[in-house]
Design a protein around this motif. Structure first.
Motif, mmCIF file in Angstrom:
data_model
loop_
_atom_site.group_PDB
_atom_site.id
_atom_site.type_symbol
_atom_site.label_atom_id
_atom_site.label_comp_id
_atom_site.label_asym_id
_atom_site.label_seq_id
_atom_site.Cartn_x
_atom_site.Cartn_y
_atom_site.Cartn_z
ATOM 1 N N PRO A 167 38.293 62.415 59.742
ATOM 2 C CA PRO A 167 38.524 61.816 58.423
ATOM 3 C C PRO A 167 38.117 60.348 58.342
ATOM 4 C CG PRO A 167 40.612 62.280 59.540
ATOM 5 C CD PRO A 167 39.537 62.949 60.323
ATOM 6 N N LEU A 168 38.324 59.576 59.412
ATOM 7 C CA LEU A 168 37.955 58.169 59.357
ATOM 8 C C LEU A 168 36.447 57.982 59.257
ATOM 9 C CD1 LEU A 168 40.354 56.287 61.793
ATOM 10 C CD2 LEU A 168 40.240 56.138 59.303
ATOM 11 N N GLY A 169 35.691 58.912 59.814
ATOM 12 C CA GLY A 169 34.239 58.848 59.666
ATOM 13 C C GLY A 169 33.833 58.914 58.207
ATOM 14 N N PHE A 170 34.517 59.755 57.441
ATOM 15 C CA PHE A 170 34.245 59.840 56.001
ATOM 16 C C PHE A 170 34.564 58.505 55.329
ATOM 17 C CE2 PHE A 170 35.601 60.586 51.637
ATOM 18 C CZ PHE A 170 34.559 61.353 51.140
ATOM 19 N N VAL A 171 35.685 57.899 55.720
ATOM 20 C CA VAL A 171 36.076 56.609 55.147
ATOM 21 C C VAL A 171 35.026 55.548 55.454
ATOM 22 C CG1 VAL A 171 37.791 54.760 55.229
ATOM 23 C CG2 VAL A 171 38.540 57.149 55.227
ATOM 24 N N ILE A 172 34.593 55.500 56.711
ATOM 25 C CA ILE A 172 33.600 54.493 57.110
ATOM 26 C C ILE A 172 32.323 54.617 56.295
ATOM 27 C CG2 ILE A 172 32.044 53.837 59.002
ATOM 28 C CD1 ILE A 172 34.410 54.485 60.906
ATOM 29 N N LYS A 173 31.896 55.847 56.021
ATOM 30 C CA LYS A 173 30.655 56.061 55.277
ATOM 31 C C LYS A 173 30.762 55.665 53.813
ATOM 32 C CE LYS A 173 28.154 59.776 55.874
ATOM 33 N NZ LYS A 173 26.878 59.260 56.399
ATOM 34 N N HIS A 174 31.974 55.694 53.239
ATOM 35 C CA HIS A 174 32.087 55.547 51.791
ATOM 36 C C HIS A 174 32.909 54.352 51.316
ATOM 37 C CE1 HIS A 174 31.030 59.862 52.337
ATOM 38 N NE2 HIS A 174 30.284 59.621 51.273
ATOM 39 N N VAL A 175 33.601 53.664 52.214
ATOM 40 C CA VAL A 175 34.431 52.544 51.800
ATOM 41 C C VAL A 175 33.541 51.400 51.284
ATOM 42 C CG1 VAL A 175 34.463 51.379 54.049
ATOM 43 C CG2 VAL A 175 36.425 51.177 52.525
ATOM 44 N N PRO A 176 33.993 50.630 50.286
ATOM 45 C CA PRO A 176 33.208 49.486 49.806
ATOM 46 C C PRO A 176 32.917 48.497 50.927
ATOM 47 C CG PRO A 176 34.968 49.989 48.267
ATOM 48 C CD PRO A 176 35.209 50.842 49.470
ATOM 49 N N VAL A 177 31.788 47.806 50.820
ATOM 50 C CA VAL A 177 31.331 46.959 51.908
ATOM 51 C C VAL A 177 32.332 45.848 52.232
ATOM 52 C CG1 VAL A 177 29.985 45.397 50.434
ATOM 53 C CG2 VAL A 177 29.340 45.731 52.839
ATOM 54 N N GLY A 178 33.023 45.319 51.208
ATOM 55 C CA GLY A 178 34.012 44.284 51.462
ATOM 56 C C GLY A 178 35.156 44.790 52.338
ATOM 57 N N VAL A 179 35.564 46.002 52.105
ATOM 58 C CA VAL A 179 36.630 46.604 52.913
ATOM 59 C C VAL A 179 36.102 46.884 54.317
ATOM 60 C CG1 VAL A 179 38.183 48.593 53.135
ATOM 61 C CG2 VAL A 179 37.704 47.609 50.869
ATOM 62 N N LEU A 180 34.871 47.364 54.412
ATOM 63 C CA LEU A 180 34.273 47.629 55.711
ATOM 64 C C LEU A 180 34.244 46.375 56.564
ATOM 65 C CD1 LEU A 180 32.691 49.730 57.499
ATOM 66 C CD2 LEU A 180 30.607 48.723 56.529
ATOM 67 N N ARG A 181 33.931 45.246 55.935
ATOM 68 C CA ARG A 181 33.861 43.983 56.681
ATOM 69 C C ARG A 181 35.238 43.617 57.239
ATOM 70 N NH1 ARG A 181 34.191 38.428 56.406
ATOM 71 N NH2 ARG A 181 32.431 37.337 57.379
ATOM 72 N N ARG A 182 36.290 43.858 56.462
ATOM 73 C CA ARG A 182 37.647 43.535 56.946
ATOM 74 C C ARG A 182 38.102 44.511 58.028
ATOM 75 N NH1 ARG A 182 38.417 42.732 51.383
ATOM 76 N NH2 ARG A 182 39.523 44.724 51.148
ATOM 77 N N MET A 183 37.590 45.735 57.995
ATOM 78 C CA MET A 183 37.971 46.749 58.989
ATOM 79 C C MET A 183 37.342 46.471 60.347
ATOM 80 S SD MET A 183 37.534 50.226 56.721
ATOM 81 C CE MET A 183 37.573 51.287 58.176
ATOM 82 N N SER A 184 36.214 45.785 60.368
ATOM 83 C CA SER A 184 35.436 45.653 61.613
ATOM 84 C C SER A 184 35.955 44.538 62.487
ATOM 85 C CB SER A 184 33.975 45.396 61.268
ATOM 86 O OG SER A 184 33.483 46.448 60.464
#
Length: 247
Positions: free
Chosen positions: A230-247
């Motif tokens: 499921p997290l793979g799906f999130v990584i592919k589709h989450v907005p880029v701003g959220v992705l930056r905070r996740m990394s």
């Protein structure tokens, strides 16, 4: 009985795969730069499983001529290779444009060009044999362009996944199989201080999920399936701003 070649086998995921494959009854061809650690691993495995064959050879995957030579030597010594796990790689890197092209270049050369050499060598052996199983260790980070220190690393892991998928298309309908693994956060030497990252899985548990997917010859697998399916799906589709905070 299956004979499995693993690169980057002196530590981390590679060493644990060797242990788990040996426990399942497979013979092993183990390659890495640090031969003293390979020798220790071979003794450990043959002590626990006296009927296992374990061949070890020094290999720097950036020495491309050596990749072809060592793969061929191991295939001859062991009577062929049933499976090759392209596992050796680097995790270093820095954000683009911050003056560390050297680190990003080293990661790109090892993780992609080195993997290309390994894939070419394995593919040649499999074509000659008329059978075989290529396993490409990619990364969950390959699912999308990633920020910060893993930008180049993620790009190389996306590239090797496509490399393996292209080979799969070439050999479709033959006894040659291809598996692409997308590991999530699994403790290893490469993970370093990030081993404290939430959702990190132990080496043994993470590799068990990898080995299960390999044994089933899955086309691709995000491992461990929970939570990385499921997290793979999130990584592919989450907005880029959220992705930056996740990394």
């Amino acid at each position: 009985m299956t004979t499995i070649l693993i690169t980057g086998a002196s530590s981390g995921l590679g060493a644990e795969m060797a242990r788990q494959f040996a426990a399942l009854g497979h013979d092993l061809a183990l390659c890495a730069r640090r031969t003293e650690r390979l020798e220790e691993l071979a003794v450990q495995i043959t002590t626990a499983h006296p009927d296992r064959r374990v061949a070890v050879k020094a290999l720097d995957v950036n020495d491309h001529d050596a990749v072809f030579r060592v793969f061929d030597e191991l295939a001859e010594e062991l009577g062929g290779l049933d499976r090759v796990v392209v596992n050796a790689g680097l995790g270093k890197g820095q954000p683009l444009g911050t003056g560390r092209f050297d680190a990003n270049k080293e990661t790109a050369e090892t993780n992609f060009i080195g993997a290309l050499a390994q894939t070419e060598a394995a593919a040649a052996i499999f074509r000659k044999q008329g059978r075989g199983h290529l396993v490409m260790v990619s990364s969950i980070s390959a699912l999308r362009g990633m920020p910060k220190n893993i930008t180049t690393y993620a790009a190389t892991k996306a590239a090797v996944a496509h490399l393996a998928e292209g080979f799969r298309a070439d050999v479709h309908g033959t006894p040659i199989k291809v598996t692409v693994l997308y590991p999530g956060y699994i403790v290893s030497e490469m993970s370093g201080t990030s081993a404290r990252t939430p959702l990190m899985t132990s080496t043994e548990q993470g590799v068990r999920a990898m080995v299960e997917a390999i044994e089933k010859e899955k086309r691709s697998a995000r491992v461990p399936a929970w939570p990385w399916g499921p997290l793979g799906f999130v990584i592919k589709h989450v907005p880029v701003g959220v992705l930056r905070r996740m990394s």
